[in-house]
Design a protein around this motif. Structure first.
Motif, mmCIF file in Angstrom:
data_model
loop_
_atom_site.group_PDB
_atom_site.id
_atom_site.type_symbol
_atom_site.label_atom_id
_atom_site.label_comp_id
_atom_site.label_asym_id
_atom_site.label_seq_id
_atom_site.Cartn_x
_atom_site.Cartn_y
_atom_site.Cartn_z
ATOM 1 N N GLU A 28 34.056 49.685 36.714
ATOM 2 C CA GLU A 28 35.478 49.439 36.491
ATOM 3 C C GLU A 28 36.340 50.425 37.266
ATOM 4 O O GLU A 28 37.503 50.144 37.553
ATOM 5 N N THR A 29 35.769 51.578 37.587
ATOM 6 C CA THR A 29 36.528 52.600 38.326
ATOM 7 C C THR A 29 35.797 52.980 39.600
ATOM 8 O O THR A 29 34.579 52.756 39.732
ATOM 9 N N ASN A 30 36.531 53.587 40.508
ATOM 10 C CA ASN A 30 35.946 54.010 41.773
ATOM 11 C C ASN A 30 34.944 55.136 41.563
ATOM 12 O O ASN A 30 33.910 55.195 42.250
ATOM 13 N N LYS A 31 35.232 56.016 40.582
ATOM 14 C CA LYS A 31 34.337 57.129 40.299
ATOM 15 C C LYS A 31 32.976 56.632 39.832
ATOM 16 O O LYS A 31 31.925 57.120 40.277
ATOM 17 N N GLU A 32 33.016 55.647 38.924
ATOM 18 C CA GLU A 32 31.762 55.054 38.433
ATOM 19 C C GLU A 32 31.043 54.326 39.553
ATOM 20 O O GLU A 32 29.800 54.360 39.652
ATOM 21 N N ALA A 89 33.134 35.360 34.709
ATOM 22 C CA ALA A 89 32.767 36.114 33.504
ATOM 23 C C ALA A 89 33.954 36.948 33.041
ATOM 24 O O ALA A 89 34.894 37.214 33.803
ATOM 25 N N LYS A 90 33.925 37.358 31.786
ATOM 26 C CA LYS A 90 34.990 38.206 31.254
ATOM 27 C C LYS A 90 34.614 39.675 31.439
ATOM 28 O O LYS A 90 33.527 40.111 31.064
ATOM 29 N N GLY A 91 35.522 40.423 32.047
ATOM 30 C CA GLY A 91 35.250 41.849 32.279
ATOM 31 C C GLY A 91 36.332 42.472 33.127
ATOM 32 O O GLY A 91 37.170 41.779 33.729
ATOM 33 N N ASN A 92 36.319 43.797 33.207
ATOM 34 C CA ASN A 92 37.333 44.552 33.967
ATOM 35 C C ASN A 92 36.748 45.199 35.209
ATOM 36 O O ASN A 92 37.193 46.254 35.653
ATOM 37 N N TRP A 93 35.713 44.596 35.756
ATOM 38 C CA TRP A 93 35.059 45.173 36.902
ATOM 39 C C TRP A 93 35.895 45.019 38.179
ATOM 40 O O TRP A 93 36.512 43.996 38.421
ATOM 41 N N TYR A 94 35.841 46.061 39.005
ATOM 42 C CA TYR A 94 36.505 46.041 40.307
ATOM 43 C C TYR A 94 35.525 46.308 41.445
ATOM 44 O O TYR A 94 35.855 46.099 42.607
#
Length: 561
Positions: free
Chosen positions: A540-544, A521-526
């Motif tokens: 997308e971020t560690n905080k989230e 899928a298209k996305g910036n998830w980590y």
């Protein structure tokens, strides 16, 4: 980071590992040509002599150019255009001076029987009148001094001894004199020129018997095949009665049709005839759903009972490999099915892996623990006692290789910024192990590709997956230890310490994981964490991600209280 996508220092967590081919003179004479002396006919005085028969004969039937004419009071004269004796009615009239072709000429014109030549005199050596109005008339008129009675209107010819003088079943008497009914001066006289009568013919009783036997045999053959045809089309196929006794194990190959299955069952003694099975299969509404696999059946079953039992799950004896299972689990299952000592199949795999049909892009990393990992494709396989482990492994590897070719792993590796197809397979194995639910596989694959980017500032090229650590330790647990402890674990498969992908696959991915690895899928998830079966949270971020983890913990408390 774990499948939670936890950052450094966060608590380890891991969802459950899922269980799943002649010109010679002796030859024929040309008809209708000029004489042998080339143009004008030659005259030779007639000399009394025995009529000649077939001096240049080819053994064929005589044409009109060889017909004999007998004058009154003298021996028969032969007019055949041969070199010994020719007849020339004048410079303008020639009589068949060429070779006989063996073909029948046209039937001669007949004149008035009382005066066949129209009372017109013709002298020898002088120009002869054209009695028939054509220079090539046939037969030529005879000189007045040697006129004969008018010839009979029909031509009599001798077919020869081999040309069917009378038919086999003509009804003629075997002892009958063949010349008995011939008028003088015809067939009998001509044969007299060769030395008398032809020997009498007698038929062989043996020949009659042979013909009769052949005829009878032909009728018998026709009757037999007719019966067979009737039996095949309209007769009842041989069949057993009842549900049978004893046991028989039958391996049905992939793509087998009714006749192949029926032959397998007949060879194993299960059914009495192939046709009976095919008929029973056609009569059963689900008959065409019989699949490949090993079936435990009974011997001497009725075809109907065999079909019904093969459609029942209790007859199947296949080894089913769930998606995501490691090779170690598969090896143990094969040992159990084949009644072998534990570790036998694994030993065969380690020793014989090069001969089991792996593609050329397999085992490209020296740190790979098991070259067959990822190539024992999840599916149903016929595995039963009596088979050899290498045969079973070959079938599994072959199935995987075909599947990977169909999906295009080789051509899509570069598009995904991966080195080779083995890395594509490795990503798919990670998606299978880390993703808890199939509907999340596309996004989980995106997380893997994003973490592999060397410029990411979230994980800095580390995958941080507990699943790779579990594979290295041959374990399956959520309690892999703290992040600090994991960083100290020295193993090529430890993605908390080694950047990038592990050396090879960590399991056998299924269809969905493979397709997601090929089409992320298209996305910036980590990061991601699954709250429940219906919801997985991606960040997308560690905080989230930390906020999503808290929601997970609250969901766990609610379900446990």
């Amino acid at each position: 980071m774990t499948e939670y996508g936890r950052g450094p220092g966060s608590e380890p967590w891991h969802p459950e590992d899922p269980l799943y081919g002649d010109g010679g003179w002796g030859g024929q004479q040309p008809s209708g040509g000029q004489s042998t002396y080339g143009g004008q006919g030659q005259y030779h005085p007639q000399q009394p002599q025995q009529a000649q028969y077939d001096d240049w004969s080819t053994g064929q039937q005589q044409a009109y150019g060889q017909q004999q004419y007998g004058g009154p009071g003298g021996p028969e004269q032969q007019y055949n255009g041969g070199p010994e004796q020719q007849y020339n009615g004048g410079p303008e009239q020639q009589y068949n001076g060429g070779w006989d072709t063996g073909q029948h000429g046209q039937v001669p014109y007949t004149a008035d029987p009382s005066d066949p030549y129209g009372n017109q005199p013709g002298g020898y050596g002088a120009e002869s009148p054209d009695y028939y109005g054509t220079p090539d008339a046939y037969p030529p008129p005879e000189p007045p001094s040697r006129r004969r009675a008018a010839p009979e209107p029909q031509q009599d010819w001798d077919p020869g001894p081999d040309q069917g003088e009378h038919a086999f079943f003509s009804g003629a008497d075997d002892d009958e004199d063949e010349n008995g009914d011939e008028p003088p001066g015809r067939r009998g006289d001509r044969r007299g020129g060769r030395g008398g009568k032809k020997p009498k013919k007698r038929r062989s009783g043996c020949a009659c018997l042979v013909v009769t036997l052949v005829f009878a045999g032909g009728l018998g053959g026709v009757g037999y095949f007719g019966y067979q045809f009737y039996q095949d089309r309209f007769g009842t196929s041989p069949d057993y009665a009842g549900e049978g006794t004893g046991l028989a194990t039958v391996d049905i190959p992939k793509g087998s049709g009714g006749y192949v299955i029926g032959q397998k069952l007949k060879d194993a003694g299960v059914v009495k005839s192939v046709d009976a099975f095919v008929s029973a299969q056609a009569q059963n509404p689900d008959g065409n759903t019989i699949q490949e696999g090993v079936y435990v059946l009974k011997k001497q079953m009725s075809a109907k009972s065999a079909v019904e039992l093969m459609l029942s799950p209790k007859s199947r004896n296949n080894l089913i490999i769930p998606e995501g299972k490691r090779n170690s689990w598969v090896y143990n299952q094969i040992d159990t099915r084949l009644k072998l000592d534990k570790g036998t199949t694994e030993g065969v795999a380690k020793k014989e892996w090069k001969s089991l049909g792996l593609p050329d892009w397999a085992n490209t990393n020296k740190d790979i623990k098991d070259p067959l990992e990822g190539f024992l494709y999840p599916s149903s396989y016929p595995v039963a006692k009596g088979q050899k482990p290498e045969a079973v492994l070959k079938k599994m590897v072959s199935h995987a290789t075909v599947k990977y070719d169909e999906l295009g792993l080789k051509t899509k590796a570069a598009q995904l910024n991966l080195k080779d197809p083995l890395q594509v397979l490795t990503v798919a194995s990670l998606v299978q192990a880390e993703g808890k639910y199939k509907h999340d596989f596309d996004k989980v694959a995106t997380v893997v590709y994003n973490r592999l980017k060397p410029n990411n500032t979230e994980t800095y090229g580390l995958l941080d997956f507990d699943s790779t650590v579990n594979y290295a330790k041959a374990e399956s647990t959520l309690e892999t230890g703290t992040v600090d402890d994991l960083r100290k674990f020295n193993d090529p498969y430890n993605t908390y310490k080694i950047k990038g992908l592990p050396p090879g696959p960590i399991g056998n991915p299924g269809d969905e994981a493979l397709k997601s690895a090929l089409n992320p899928a298209k996305g910036n998830w980590y990061y991601f964490v699954s709250i429940n079966a219906d919801e997985t949270l991606f960040a997308e971020t560690n905080k989230e991600h930390e906020r999503n983890r808290q929601k997970y913990l609250e969901e766990q408390k609610k379900n446990s209280g």
